[in-house]
Design a protein around this motif. Structure first.
Motif, PDB file in Angstrom:
ATOM      1  N   TYR A  27     -43.467 102.143  -4.315  1.00 38.28           N
ATOM      2  CA  TYR A  27     -44.639 102.125  -3.436  1.00 38.28           C
ATOM      3  C   TYR A  27     -45.616 103.225  -3.827  1.00 38.28           C
ATOM      4  CZ  TYR A  27     -47.369 102.885   0.823  1.00 38.28           C
ATOM      5  OH  TYR A  27     -48.372 103.080   1.718  1.00 38.28           O
ATOM      6  N   MET A  28     -45.082 104.438  -4.104  1.00 39.44           N
ATOM      7  CA  MET A  28     -45.927 105.565  -4.444  1.00 39.44           C
ATOM      8  C   MET A  28     -46.723 105.307  -5.716  1.00 39.44           C
ATOM      9  SD  MET A  28     -45.641 107.871  -2.111  1.00 39.44           S
ATOM     10  CE  MET A  28     -45.993 109.503  -2.748  1.00 39.44           C
ATOM     11  N   ASP A  29     -46.207 104.484  -6.597  1.00 36.52           N
ATOM     12  CA  ASP A  29     -46.905 104.177  -7.831  1.00 36.52           C
ATOM     13  C   ASP A  29     -48.114 103.282  -7.603  1.00 36.52           C
ATOM     14  OD1 ASP A  29     -45.138 105.681  -9.292  1.00 36.52           O
ATOM     15  OD2 ASP A  29     -43.861 103.974  -9.844  1.00 36.52           O
ATOM     16  N   THR A  30     -48.201 102.636  -6.432  1.00 38.32           N
ATOM     17  CA  THR A  30     -49.260 101.670  -6.207  1.00 38.32           C
ATOM     18  C   THR A  30     -50.267 102.105  -5.145  1.00 38.32           C
ATOM     19  OG1 THR A  30     -47.934 100.493  -4.563  1.00 38.32           O
ATOM     20  CG2 THR A  30     -47.731  99.774  -6.859  1.00 38.32           C
ATOM     21  N   ILE A  31     -49.995 103.173  -4.397  1.00 39.67           N
ATOM     22  CA  ILE A  31     -50.913 103.579  -3.350  1.00 39.67           C
ATOM     23  C   ILE A  31     -52.127 104.280  -3.942  1.00 39.67           C
ATOM     24  CG2 ILE A  31     -49.050 103.788  -1.675  1.00 39.67           C
ATOM     25  CD1 ILE A  31     -49.227 106.805  -1.965  1.00 39.67           C
ATOM     26  N   THR A  32     -53.175 104.399  -3.138  1.00 31.78           N
ATOM     27  CA  THR A  32     -54.399 105.043  -3.601  1.00 31.78           C
ATOM     28  C   THR A  32     -54.202 106.548  -3.721  1.00 31.78           C
ATOM     29  OG1 THR A  32     -55.264 105.442  -1.378  1.00 31.78           O
ATOM     30  CG2 THR A  32     -55.733 103.276  -2.380  1.00 31.78           C
ATOM     31  N   ASN A  33     -55.131 107.181  -4.428  1.00 34.47           N
ATOM     32  CA  ASN A  33     -55.076 108.634  -4.527  1.00 34.47           C
ATOM     33  C   ASN A  33     -55.202 109.290  -3.157  1.00 34.47           C
ATOM     34  OD1 ASN A  33     -54.713 108.822  -7.310  1.00 34.47           O
ATOM     35  ND2 ASN A  33     -56.899 108.783  -7.744  1.00 34.47           N
ATOM     36  N   LYS A  34     -56.013 108.704  -2.283  1.00 31.42           N
ATOM     37  CA  LYS A  34     -56.155 109.263  -0.933  1.00 31.42           C
ATOM     38  C   LYS A  34     -54.819 109.213  -0.192  1.00 31.42           C
ATOM     39  CE  LYS A  34     -59.767 108.155   1.559  1.00 31.42           C
ATOM     40  NZ  LYS A  34     -60.703 107.480   2.523  1.00 31.42           N
ATOM     41  N   GLN A  35     -54.127 108.093  -0.267  1.00 31.19           N
ATOM     42  CA  GLN A  35     -52.821 107.993   0.388  1.00 31.19           C
ATOM     43  C   GLN A  35     -51.828 108.979  -0.218  1.00 31.19           C
ATOM     44  OE1 GLN A  35     -52.468 103.778  -0.339  1.00 31.19           O
ATOM     45  NE2 GLN A  35     -52.658 103.302   1.842  1.00 31.19           N
ATOM     46  N   ARG A  36     -51.956 109.183  -1.508  1.00 34.82           N
ATOM     47  CA  ARG A  36     -51.073 110.130  -2.190  1.00 34.82           C
ATOM     48  C   ARG A  36     -51.286 111.547  -1.652  1.00 34.82           C
ATOM     49  NH1 ARG A  36     -46.277 110.194  -4.872  1.00 34.82           N
ATOM     50  NH2 ARG A  36     -46.343 111.310  -6.850  1.00 34.82           N
ATOM     51  N   VAL A  37     -52.552 111.932  -1.490  1.00 36.12           N
ATOM     52  CA  VAL A  37     -52.868 113.254  -0.957  1.00 36.12           C
ATOM     53  C   VAL A  37     -52.386 113.391   0.480  1.00 36.12           C
ATOM     54  CG1 VAL A  37     -54.774 114.746  -0.240  1.00 36.12           C
ATOM     55  CG2 VAL A  37     -54.792 113.724  -2.516  1.00 36.12           C
ATOM     56  N   LEU A  38     -52.589 112.368   1.296  1.00 41.28           N
ATOM     57  CA  LEU A  38     -52.127 112.431   2.680  1.00 41.28           C
ATOM     58  C   LEU A  38     -50.607 112.518   2.751  1.00 41.28           C
ATOM     59  CD1 LEU A  38     -54.565 109.897   4.397  1.00 41.28           C
ATOM     60  CD2 LEU A  38     -54.721 112.385   4.294  1.00 41.28           C
ATOM     61  N   SER A  39     -49.925 111.863   1.824  1.00 45.93           N
ATOM     62  CA  SER A  39     -48.465 111.978   1.765  1.00 45.93           C
ATOM     63  C   SER A  39     -48.045 113.383   1.356  1.00 45.93           C
ATOM     64  CB  SER A  39     -47.899 110.954   0.779  1.00 45.93           C
ATOM     65  OG  SER A  39     -48.065 109.639   1.261  1.00 45.93           O
ATOM     66  N   PHE A  40     -48.818 113.997   0.474  1.00 42.81           N
ATOM     67  CA  PHE A  40     -48.558 115.388   0.082  1.00 42.81           C
ATOM     68  C   PHE A  40     -48.657 116.305   1.295  1.00 42.81           C
ATOM     69  CE2 PHE A  40     -50.849 119.380  -0.857  1.00 42.81           C
ATOM     70  CZ  PHE A  40     -49.851 120.076  -1.520  1.00 42.81           C
ATOM     71  N   TYR A  41     -49.730 116.148   2.080  1.00 49.82           N
ATOM     72  CA  TYR A  41     -49.871 116.946   3.297  1.00 49.82           C
ATOM     73  C   TYR A  41     -48.657 116.745   4.220  1.00 49.82           C
ATOM     74  CZ  TYR A  41     -54.910 118.108   2.859  1.00 49.82           C
ATOM     75  OH  TYR A  41     -56.119 118.612   2.487  1.00 49.82           O
ATOM     76  N   LYS A  42     -48.308 115.481   4.412  1.00 48.83           N
ATOM     77  CA  LYS A  42     -47.247 115.152   5.362  1.00 48.83           C
ATOM     78  C   LYS A  42     -45.887 115.693   4.923  1.00 48.83           C
ATOM     79  CE  LYS A  42     -45.143 112.851   8.713  1.00 48.83           C
ATOM     80  NZ  LYS A  42     -45.356 113.129  10.146  1.00 48.83           N
ATOM     81  N   GLN A  43     -45.490 115.355   3.706  1.00 45.20           N
ATOM     82  CA  GLN A  43     -44.126 115.643   3.269  1.00 45.20           C
ATOM     83  C   GLN A  43     -43.954 117.052   2.717  1.00 45.20           C
ATOM     84  OE1 GLN A  43     -41.652 112.153   1.905  1.00 45.20           O
ATOM     85  NE2 GLN A  43     -43.587 111.689   0.902  1.00 45.20           N
ATOM     86  N   ILE A  44     -44.913 117.500   1.912  1.00 46.66           N
ATOM     87  CA  ILE A  44     -44.740 118.807   1.276  1.00 46.66           C
ATOM     88  C   ILE A  44     -45.150 119.928   2.225  1.00 46.66           C
ATOM     89  CG2 ILE A  44     -45.335 120.261  -0.687  1.00 46.66           C
ATOM     90  CD1 ILE A  44     -43.720 117.722  -1.368  1.00 46.66           C
ATOM     91  N   VAL A  45     -46.335 119.822   2.806  1.00 44.80           N
ATOM     92  CA  VAL A  45     -46.828 120.915   3.637  1.00 44.80           C
ATOM     93  C   VAL A  45     -46.323 120.802   5.070  1.00 44.80           C
ATOM     94  CG1 VAL A  45     -48.869 122.184   4.365  1.00 44.80           C
ATOM     95  CG2 VAL A  45     -48.870 121.017   2.163  1.00 44.80           C
ATOM     96  N   GLY A  46     -46.503 119.641   5.688  1.00 43.96           N
ATOM     97  CA  GLY A  46     -46.092 119.495   7.068  1.00 43.96           C
ATOM     98  C   GLY A  46     -44.596 119.582   7.263  1.00 43.96           C
ATOM     99  N   GLN A  47     -43.831 118.850   6.421  1.00 47.38           N
ATOM    100  CA  GLN A  47     -42.373 118.832   6.549  1.00 47.38           C
ATOM    101  C   GLN A  47     -41.695 119.846   5.628  1.00 47.38           C
ATOM    102  OE1 GLN A  47     -41.309 114.702   5.914  1.00 47.38           O
ATOM    103  NE2 GLN A  47     -42.341 114.029   7.783  1.00 47.38           N
ATOM    104  N   ARG A  48     -42.477 120.504   4.790  1.00 52.41           N
ATOM    105  CA  ARG A  48     -42.013 121.610   3.927  1.00 52.41           C
ATOM    106  C   ARG A  48     -40.874 121.198   2.989  1.00 52.41           C
ATOM    107  NH1 ARG A  48     -41.814 125.683   9.154  1.00 52.41           N
ATOM    108  NH2 ARG A  48     -43.626 124.743  10.127  1.00 52.41           N
ATOM    109  N   LYS A  49     -40.993 120.008   2.429  1.00 47.20           N
ATOM    110  CA  LYS A  49     -39.951 119.494   1.545  1.00 47.20           C
ATOM    111  C   LYS A  49     -40.215 119.960   0.116  1.00 47.20           C
ATOM    112  CE  LYS A  49     -38.923 115.385   4.332  1.00 47.20           C
ATOM    113  NZ  LYS A  49     -38.881 113.895   4.362  1.00 47.20           N
ATOM    114  N   THR A  50     -39.810 121.176  -0.188  1.00 53.11           N
ATOM    115  CA  THR A  50     -40.053 121.731  -1.512  1.00 53.11           C
ATOM    116  C   THR A  50     -39.387 120.906  -2.604  1.00 53.11           C
ATOM    117  OG1 THR A  50     -38.193 123.233  -1.105  1.00 53.11           O
ATOM    118  CG2 THR A  50     -40.409 124.114  -0.769  1.00 53.11           C
TER     119      THR A  50
END
Length: 276
Positions: A27-50
């Motif tokens: 799925y990640m290979d097909t989403i837009t760059n905007k969705q990719r950035v929002l996922s970065f915010y959610k998973q990496i920064v918000g949920q702190r999944k290093t």
């Protein structure tokens, strides 16, 4: 890394993002760059999944914020710092107000309230093959805006995708061409346009007069457009200081209908071009 108040606030501003979570790598290979950035915010920064950082950030990630280390290591260090802070409250509203994408570039506009501080933030990301490769930003403290009808970040948030991005960008480009050439630019402003920049209000002369101040010495780096929204990344001078300046314009019927901005002084030790 020295954790400065600006870095701490800038990092914490995206603790409570509520963007949609990423799914499988297919799925990640097909989403837009905007969705990719929002996922970065959610998973990496918000949920702190290093542990997911290598799935989002290239090893030689280029950082234009002078308070953060270069490369993937800088993001890891920032997230490890966030882990020392209290988690965001359950159901907290996302600070992301707007997100704008053109090609490899994604811009987010955030309204942040943290530890009694109110901040407006713009993040600009560049991606390649779905990976974040470069980042710019600006963070501006805001005054108390409670009770105001028009604030620094409220207003239109949804993009009108029926509007042509190329046309919206052309309007803003022509507007700035007139500003820089010291020519009349009022014809590009709708008579009922909404101004969100408190500095423009304080100047008492409107957007054209404010941007036309001779000491500003404007230099534009990028225009990024999606639908009726256009982001301008530029620098300007004021009181012998150079500032990073991000503006968001909404264009309607070939006129500027709404305007937001975020500015940040460039530290004395930093060359302006390093922040662009």
């Amino acid at each position: 890394m020295k954790i400065t108040p600006v870095l701490a606030l800038g990092a914490c501003c995206i603790l409570i993002c509520s963007a949609q979570a990423a799914k499988s790598r297919t799925y990640m290979d097909t989403i837009t760059n905007k969705q990719r950035v929002l996922s970065f915010y959610k998973q990496i920064v918000g949920q702190r999944k290093t542990e997911l950082i290598p799935e989002f950030i290239v090893e030689d990630y280029k950082q234009h914020n002078p308070t953060v280390k270069q490369g993937r290591a800088g993001i890891i260090e920032m997230i490890n710092y966030l882990k020392t802070l209290p988690p965001p409250p359950e159901g907290a509203k996302s600070p992301i107000v707007r997100s704008i994408q053109e090609g490899d570039f994604v811009v987010t506009h955030l309204d942040v309230q943290f530890m009694g501080k109110h901040m407006a933030v713009v993040d600009l990301f560049k991606l390649k093959d779905g990976m974040l490769i470069e980042h710019w930003d600006a963070i501006q403290p805001l005054p108390d805006e409670s009770g105001k009808t028009v604030t620094s970040t409220n207003g239109t948030a949804e993009i009108d995708h029926s509007a042509l991005a190329e046309n919206s960008k052309l309007v803003v480009a022509q507007f700035y061409k007139a500003i820089i050439a010291k020519q009349s630019a009022n014809q590009f402003i709708d008579t009922a346009y909404v101004e969100h920049d408190g500095s423009v209000f304080a100047s008492g002369g409107g957007l054209v007069k404010y941007l036309s101040q001779p000491e500003r010495a404007i230099k534009i780096y990028r225009l990024i457009a999606e639908g009726d929204f256009v982001v301008v990344q530029s620098q300007f001078n004021r009181t012998h200081k150079t500032f990073v300046f991000y503006e968001i314009f909404r264009v309607a019927e070939d006129k500027i209908a709404e305007h937001w901005s975020v500015e940040q002084a460039i530290p004395d030790r930093i060359q302006p071009e390093d922040m662009f």
